[in-house]
Design a protein around this motif. Structure first.
Motif, short mmCIF file in Angstrom:
data_model
loop_
_atom_site.label_atom_id
_atom_site.label_comp_id
_atom_site.label_asym_id
_atom_site.label_seq_id
_atom_site.Cartn_x
_atom_site.Cartn_y
_atom_site.Cartn_z
N HIS A 265 0.83 -1.21 0.00
CA HIS A 265 0.00 0.00 0.00
C HIS A 265 0.86 1.26 0.00
O HIS A 265 0.55 2.24 -0.68
CB HIS A 265 -0.95 0.00 1.19
N ALA A 297 -3.64 0.55 -6.62
CA ALA A 297 -4.08 -0.34 -5.55
C ALA A 297 -5.24 -1.24 -5.96
O ALA A 297 -5.55 -2.20 -5.26
CB ALA A 297 -4.47 0.47 -4.31
N VAL A 409 -9.00 1.35 1.11
CA VAL A 409 -8.58 -0.05 0.93
C VAL A 409 -9.33 -0.97 1.88
O VAL A 409 -9.85 -2.02 1.48
CB VAL A 409 -7.05 -0.18 1.14
#
Length: 432
Positions: A265, A297, A409
């Motif tokens: 990340h 991502a 995320v």
């Protein structure tokens, strides 16, 4: 390898290192054929910042409307909204508690001798101690009034993102509740605007290394590094708090709640973090953050278009931590012992005011004045931190943006998305 072939975050990092060196060498007075180099840096930096700010209103409004209208029914929106707000409230509270613990442990404002003589204060500490009881946080009500702007166009023009996001949320929600013939035309319009804004973002980011170089070099030329000396302990307390939150608290959430690799990340968000650091504006970084999340991502547009604009407005982990440390540092500098109740008020106010802080450089100073007034400390104490505020502003903005990205995320993973930072899906794109 040619510089243009490097990934964007490496280009920005090289520009950052060169900028510190150039800023120290150039200073404010250096010139070239009668032209001030500082003025040239200021011009280039402002040009880049203006280009990013130009994208904010149309990008946030279009992404918010498209995101909310694409979520589905009211139950889906409620579920995603609850997860987002829950994440933001949790991480902001954790950040404030980290700051509270460190400032009480290190006590950077405690000095030998008379604080008035050391810091040059005019206010009397004894009188201040008597005034501390009975103060409350009523002034922060104004933050919530800004949620519903009387004029949405004026709110957009003045950068009042909380009101703009609220309007976008309502617009997107009711877009799904009009006749299909109208809904389809509206959705296509806003989706088209969003796609265009992302294309323009790609163009602006090609010039990011130049903009970052100019912004950071100008800041270093302004402040130098000597300003850190007198406030070194306060500076280190804030930096340590931000580091703990960024490299310990948030990665643990990514690993154990999101089930993803924190290192992957960090790699995916490199360009956004460096842009946030150099611009000191989480709002201006929104386009870059969304681009990194979707392209690097693998987070869906459905999640990023809802979570990131909202996070850039209400999720300010680094800012809340900073506000808490600043207020307690100023109290220590005055030689005042704050009770647990007073410190609890500061924690609550840091949480509440960080929601309404504009995502622009030095905006947290306004929130700090609200907290100081609420607990009865004089505003002159802010003068203590001004020498290092700009550098710390850059750092805490990067923390704010990183927390937003972690939220996107984690929420994407909790929504069942399987391609987020997983195996071959993770392929950071170059910026050139």
């Amino acid at each position: 390898m040619a510089l243009s072939k490097l990934k964007l975050h490496w280009q920005i990092l090289i520009a950052l290192v060169l900028a510190v060196t150039a800023g120290l060498l150039v200073g404010r007075e250096a010139g070239f054929f009668g032209a001030s180099l500082y003025s040239a840096l200021d011009f280039l930096g402002q040009l880049f910042l203006n280009a990013l700010k130009m994208l904010i209103v149309p990008l946030i409004l279009s992404s918010m409307i498209v995101g909310v209208s694409g979520i589905g029914g009211a139950s889906d929106l409620k579920r995603l909204g609850a997860k987002t707000i829950g994440y933001y409230a949790t991480t902001t509270l954790l950040a404030v508690l980290v700051g509270l613990f460190l400032v009480n442990l290190i006590q950077p404002g405690v000095v030998d001798g008379d604080p008035k003589a050391v810091f040059g204060f005019s206010a009397d500490a004894t009188a201040l101690q008597e005034q501390l009881s009975g103060r409350d946080g009523g002034d922060v009500v104004d933050v919530f009034l800004r949620m519903i702007p009387p004029n949405v166009v004026s709110a957009a023009a003045n950068g009042e993102m909380l009101g703009l996001i609220f309007f976008g949320l309502l617009y997107g929600f009711f877009l799904t509740r009009v006749a299909p013939v109208y809904a389809e035309a509206q959705y296509n319009f806003w989706q088209g605007m969003f796609e265009i804004m992302m294309k323009i973002t790609d163009l602006v980011m090609r010039f990011a290394p130049i903009g970052v170089f100019a912004l950071v070099a100008r800041t270093v030329a302004d402040t130098g590094l000597a300003a850190l000396g007198p406030l070194a302990l306060f500076f280190l307390t804030v930096v340590l708090g931000l580091a703990i939150h960024t490299f310990l608290v948030l990665p643990l959430l990514l690993r154990f709640i999101g089930g993803v690799s924190p290192m992957r990340h960090f790699q995916a968000m490199g360009a956004a973090l460096l842009t946030a650091f150099s611009t000191a504006s989480s709002s201006a970084t929104v386009p870059v953050t969304m681009e990194c999340l979707e392209k690097n991502a693998g987070v869906s547009n459905k999640v990023t278009s809802f979570v990131i604009p909202l996070g850039a407005t209400i999720n300010m982990d680094g800012t809340a931590l900073y506000e808490c440390v600043v207020v307690l540092f100023i109290a220590q500098a005055y030689g005042i012992e704050l009770s647990f109740a007073s410190q609890f008020v500061i924690v609550i106010l840091a949480l509440m005011t960080s929601i309404g802080v504009a995502g622009i450089p030095a905006a947290s100073l306004v929130a700090i004045t609200i907290i100081l007034a609420a607990v009865g400390l004089p505003l002159e104490g802010i003068g203590l931190i001004l020498a290092v505020d700009r550098i710390l502003d850059m750092m805490r903005t990067a923390v704010n943006v990183f927390s937003d990205s972690c939220g996107a995320v984690i929420i994407a993973r909790r929504e069942g998305e399987t391609g987020v930072l997983q195996g071959e899906t993770f392929k950071p794109k170059s910026g050139g």
